[in-house]
Design an enzyme around this catalytic site. Structure first.
Site, PDB file in Angstrom:
ATOM      1  N   SER A 109       0.760  -1.183  -0.282  1.00  0.00           N
ATOM      2  CA  SER A 109      -0.027   0.051   0.007  1.00  0.00           C
ATOM      3  C   SER A 109       0.934   1.199   0.165  1.00  0.00           C
ATOM      4  O   SER A 109       2.162   1.154   0.303  1.00  0.00           O
ATOM      5  CB  SER A 109      -0.894  -0.081   1.343  1.00  0.00           C
ATOM      6  OG  SER A 109      -1.489   1.251   1.475  1.00  0.00           O
ATOM      7  N   TYR A 163      -2.264  -0.333  10.631  1.00  0.00           N
ATOM      8  CA  TYR A 163      -2.301  -0.614   9.213  1.00  0.00           C
ATOM      9  C   TYR A 163      -0.959  -0.173   8.592  1.00  0.00           C
ATOM     10  O   TYR A 163      -0.383  -0.966   7.794  1.00  0.00           O
ATOM     11  CB  TYR A 163      -3.542  -0.093   8.437  1.00  0.00           C
ATOM     12  CG  TYR A 163      -3.428  -0.378   7.110  1.00  0.00           C
ATOM     13  CD1 TYR A 163      -3.966  -1.670   6.303  1.00  0.00           C
ATOM     14  CD2 TYR A 163      -3.522   0.669   6.069  1.00  0.00           C
ATOM     15  CE1 TYR A 163      -3.910  -1.855   5.018  1.00  0.00           C
ATOM     16  CE2 TYR A 163      -3.383   0.413   4.520  1.00  0.00           C
ATOM     17  CZ  TYR A 163      -3.791  -0.829   4.179  1.00  0.00           C
ATOM     18  OH  TYR A 163      -3.658  -0.856   2.909  1.00  0.00           O
TER      19      TYR A 163
END
Length: 251
Positions: free
Chosen positions: A136, A149
């Protein structure tokens, strides 16, 4: 390229589905794993080539070994691993509980580690292999309210670089793609969470997320899949992380 045996995790929807379609369209055999067997069967029915559905929760100890064992029984060793399964969570750091923290690490970092640990030995023994981890842009920069995250994605990028360094002379490449906000069910869940906490309407939240990409829209899952396939096709690229976010993170 000759037909290869591929494993795609998180293959029931979104980026995983798009990657599976691209790999199958290129002539490869594709094993699909995720928790939702019904979704996996639906994806398998779309693939033009050979497909193998192996439902599993890869956060459970031993599950990765069982998935790869079944693939080996049917087709032989995994030659292309796309570690795509992942999830996000959002909360101020001070309100991030141990359970949420651990959940992010288990799925976004430990599961890819177990996948690499299980598949790399056969790849190196055979002198050929490709690993692509779907990370990501959160692996490249920090943003507020996604500490768990972000930490897990930074960690998995470190895993990619370390693994690539170990196997670089053995015919195996290990790379990562770092998408921004992609038009997937995961992003829809993010939109729903923001709406629930702020009272905003979904369309305005979706526009906010789209505008985070200088491109001015969400990334299409197939745009990520094309990048994944480029890593599979190119033996000279390893230890790299490719941002797919419309120019948001320049590196």
């Amino acid at each position: 390229m000759q037909s290869r045996t591929c494993l795609v995790t998180g293959a029931g929807r979104g980026i995983g589905r798009a990657v599976a379609l691209r790999l199958s369209g290129a002539g490869h055999r594709v094993a699909l794993t995720a928790r939702d067997e019904r979704a996996l069967n639906a994806v398998a029915a779309e693939l033009p080539g050979a497909a193998l559905v192996v439902p599993a929760d890869i956060t459970e100890p031993g599950s990765v070994d069982r998935v790869v064992d079944r693939i080996e029984q049917h087709w032989g060793p995994v030659e292309v691993l796309v570690a795509n399964a992942g999830a996000g969570s959002s909360a101020p750091l001070a309100r991030t509980g141990d359970e949420d923290w651990q959940r992010m690490l288990d799925l976004n970092l430990t599961a890819p580690f177990r996948c690499l640990r299980r598949t790399l030995p056969a790849m190196t023994a055979n002198g050929w292999g490709r690993v692509v981890v779907v990370a990501s842009t959160a692996a490249r920069v920090g943003e507020p309210y996604i500490a768990a995250y972000t930490a897990s994605k930074h960690g998995v990028l470190g895993l990619v670089r370390a693994a690539a360094s170990e196997v670089v002379r053995k015919g195996v490449t290990v790379n990562a793609v770092c998408p921004g906000y992609v038009d997937t069910p995961m992003t829809e869940a993010t939109i729903a969470t923001i709406c629930a906490h702020t009272g905003r309407d979904p369309d305005s939240v979706r526009k906010t997320l789209a505008d985070k990409q200088p491109l001015g829209r969400l990334i299409d899952p197939d745009e990520v899949a094309v990048a994944v396939l480029s890593f599979v096709d190119n033996p000279a690229i390893t230890g790299q992380a490719l941002n797919i976010d419309g120019g948001g993170v320049q590196s």
